[in-house]
Design a protein around this motif. Structure first.
Motif, mmCIF file in Angstrom:
data_model
loop_
_atom_site.group_PDB
_atom_site.id
_atom_site.type_symbol
_atom_site.label_atom_id
_atom_site.label_comp_id
_atom_site.label_asym_id
_atom_site.label_seq_id
_atom_site.Cartn_x
_atom_site.Cartn_y
_atom_site.Cartn_z
ATOM 1 N N PRO A 45 31.868 25.893 4.487
ATOM 2 C CA PRO A 45 31.229 26.946 5.292
ATOM 3 C C PRO A 45 31.712 26.898 6.726
ATOM 4 O O PRO A 45 31.945 25.839 7.290
ATOM 5 C CB PRO A 45 29.734 26.641 5.169
ATOM 6 N N PHE A 46 31.845 28.088 7.299
ATOM 7 C CA PHE A 46 32.309 28.165 8.675
ATOM 8 C C PHE A 46 31.252 27.657 9.642
ATOM 9 O O PHE A 46 31.580 27.189 10.730
ATOM 10 C CB PHE A 46 32.663 29.620 9.003
ATOM 11 N N ARG A 52 26.015 26.580 16.462
ATOM 12 C CA ARG A 52 25.199 27.784 16.530
ATOM 13 C C ARG A 52 25.395 28.622 15.268
ATOM 14 O O ARG A 52 26.518 28.762 14.778
ATOM 15 C CB ARG A 52 25.573 28.610 17.756
ATOM 16 N N PRO A 53 24.334 29.220 14.722
ATOM 17 C CA PRO A 53 24.491 30.084 13.545
ATOM 18 C C PRO A 53 25.204 31.377 13.908
ATOM 19 O O PRO A 53 25.155 31.846 15.047
ATOM 20 C CB PRO A 53 23.043 30.343 13.112
ATOM 21 N N ASP A 54 25.895 31.943 12.929
ATOM 22 C CA ASP A 54 26.644 33.175 13.151
ATOM 23 C C ASP A 54 25.681 34.354 13.133
ATOM 24 O O ASP A 54 25.003 34.598 12.132
ATOM 25 C CB ASP A 54 27.701 33.335 12.056
ATOM 26 N N PRO A 55 25.576 35.127 14.224
ATOM 27 C CA PRO A 55 24.605 36.237 14.252
ATOM 28 C C PRO A 55 25.085 37.477 13.530
ATOM 29 O O PRO A 55 24.293 38.418 13.358
ATOM 30 C CB PRO A 55 24.438 36.494 15.746
ATOM 31 N N ALA A 56 26.354 37.563 13.128
ATOM 32 C CA ALA A 56 26.866 38.787 12.518
ATOM 33 C C ALA A 56 26.196 39.015 11.166
ATOM 34 O O ALA A 56 26.046 38.098 10.357
ATOM 35 C CB ALA A 56 28.379 38.693 12.354
ATOM 36 N N LEU A 62 27.602 38.037 3.360
ATOM 37 C CA LEU A 62 28.799 37.761 2.572
ATOM 38 C C LEU A 62 29.083 36.268 2.586
ATOM 39 O O LEU A 62 29.352 35.688 3.641
ATOM 40 C CB LEU A 62 29.994 38.525 3.145
ATOM 41 N N PRO A 63 29.048 35.592 1.442
ATOM 42 C CA PRO A 63 29.335 34.150 1.416
ATOM 43 C C PRO A 63 30.781 33.852 1.798
ATOM 44 O O PRO A 63 31.674 34.710 1.696
ATOM 45 C CB PRO A 63 29.049 33.767 -0.041
ATOM 46 N N GLU A 65 32.925 31.898 0.326
ATOM 47 C CA GLU A 65 33.868 31.876 -0.793
ATOM 48 C C GLU A 65 34.300 33.282 -1.194
ATOM 49 O O GLU A 65 35.442 33.511 -1.579
ATOM 50 C CB GLU A 65 33.273 31.154 -1.994
ATOM 51 N N LEU A 66 33.392 34.274 -1.061
ATOM 52 C CA LEU A 66 33.785 35.649 -1.354
ATOM 53 C C LEU A 66 34.698 36.208 -0.264
ATOM 54 O O LEU A 66 35.618 36.980 -0.550
ATOM 55 C CB LEU A 66 32.546 36.529 -1.497
ATOM 56 N N LEU A 67 34.462 35.828 0.980
ATOM 57 C CA LEU A 67 35.339 36.258 2.060
ATOM 58 C C LEU A 67 36.747 35.727 1.857
ATOM 59 O O LEU A 67 37.742 36.437 2.077
ATOM 60 C CB LEU A 67 34.776 35.783 3.400
ATOM 61 N N PHE A 68 36.839 34.478 1.402
ATOM 62 C CA PHE A 68 38.155 33.898 1.143
ATOM 63 C C PHE A 68 38.851 34.601 -0.021
ATOM 64 O O PHE A 68 40.070 34.830 0.020
ATOM 65 C CB PHE A 68 38.012 32.403 0.839
ATOM 66 N N GLU A 69 38.111 34.965 -1.054
ATOM 67 C CA GLU A 69 38.714 35.653 -2.190
ATOM 68 C C GLU A 69 39.217 37.036 -1.794
ATOM 69 O O GLU A 69 40.236 37.511 -2.298
ATOM 70 C CB GLU A 69 37.695 35.768 -3.325
#
Length: 327
Positions: A45-46, A52-56, A62-63, A65-69
């Motif tokens: 995970p990024f 800090r958590p990603d606010p986007a 979108l997980p 692993e799906l972003l990488f795919e």
């Protein structure tokens, strides 16, 4: 009223949608549509890289692993654009697996083992560095050379001689198999791109040849003009880029036309490039067709992607752009 008293035939409504199955749509690529039914592997995970958590919102839904795919199904040039979106996408795009697949697909003729040895010895085991520094030819567009010259008209009666600016193009389209297509025409790019394929008719005047790219960026090319006397065209080009890794320019080093013996050509089983590999610079095998080295029409080639064929400035007429500086 009972339900059996009313009968509605809904088959015509379904039959009206049957034609939609055979329709072909032209739309932008959506790599995420190919993920249905595919078991994806989890990735790091990024959020572990930052406290800090990603606010986007898209990153929360979108997980990773799906972003990488999705990125794995995008072209390298689309990956470069995606890296400019945000910090998370920039770090995800730098995954070595993405660039390894791109390099092995681009230089598949070299062989997998040779590519692995080359990336370890020349590019510090970095596939992304290999993609940026190693010369490569782009296949998703045309290399276009826009040439102009002045043609003097004929004086009639009391009128002075007219001066006309003539514009014509040289088109090159390369394929990973070692073949290329060549065309000389006054047609604009938006019109010529429609016939730059192997199914082009004889009236389109598109000729097929063979090429080879060396590691120093030079391209040796050869094609055969059919006719009553065969004419062989040999070209030597140098690949370069306006920015690092662009490979969007081809400098013309030499264009040579020479003759070839018809009997020798019929008995030859290999490619045309292999036939003339041992020939000299000014060697001809047909006395009626002498070797001629051309000194005009040597404007560098500019790469134009297919999606920009209608909007590129190289389509402008000579009234608006008499000369184009390729850079």
């Amino acid at each position: 009223m009972a339900s059996s008293d009313v009968s509605i035939d809904i088959r015509p409504e379904f039959n009206s949608f049957d034609h939609l199955r055979s329709m072909r749509y032209i739309a932008t690529d959506r790599p995420w549509l190919m993920l249905y039914g595919i078991r994806v592997q989890p990735v790091a995970p990024f959020s572990s890289l930052s406290s800090r958590p990603d606010p986007a919102l898209i990153h929360q839904c979108l997980p990773d692993e799906l972003l990488f795919e999705i990125f794995a199904r995008m072209s390298p040039y689309s990956l470069g654009r995606a890296a400019c979106v945000c910090r998370k996408w920039k770090y995800t795009v730098r995954n070595p697996t993405l660039w390894r697949n791109a390099c092995l697909k681009t230089w598949q003729r070299t062989g997998m083992e040779a590519n692995y040895r080359m990336v370890q010895s020349l590019y510090d085991s970095s596939w992304r560095k290999m993609w940026m520094l190693r010369p490569r030819i782009q296949y998703d567009g045309l290399y276009v050379s826009r040439n102009t010259y002045i043609h003097t008209g004929i004086a009639e009666w009391q009128f002075t001689k007219t001066v006309n600016v003539v514009c014509y193009y040289r088109y090159l389209r390369f394929f990973p198999s070692g073949k290329f297509l060549y065309k000389i025409s006054p047609q604009k790019i938006k019109d010529a791109v429609k016939c730059m394929h192997f199914r082009a008719s004889k009236g389109d005047c598109v000729f097929k040849g063979d090429y080879i790219l060396s590691e120093d960026g030079q391209i040796e090319m050869a094609l055969l003009y059919p006719g009553r006397r065969y004419t062989l065209v040999r070209m030597r080009l140098r690949l370069r880029g306006t920015t690092l890794g662009a490979n969007n320019r081809l400098d013309v080093l030499k264009i040579l036309t020479t003759g070839v013996n018809a009997t020798e050509l019929r008995n030859w089983k290999g490619s045309v490039l292999e036939l003339v590999e041992s020939w000299g610079e000014d060697e001809t095998h047909d006395p009626e067709v002498p070797a001629v080295s051309h000194s005009r029409g040597l404007t560098p080639f500019v790469f134009v992607p297919f999606e920009e064929a209608d909007t590129t400035v190289m389509n402008l007429p000579v009234e608006k752009m008499d000369y184009f500086v390729p850079g």
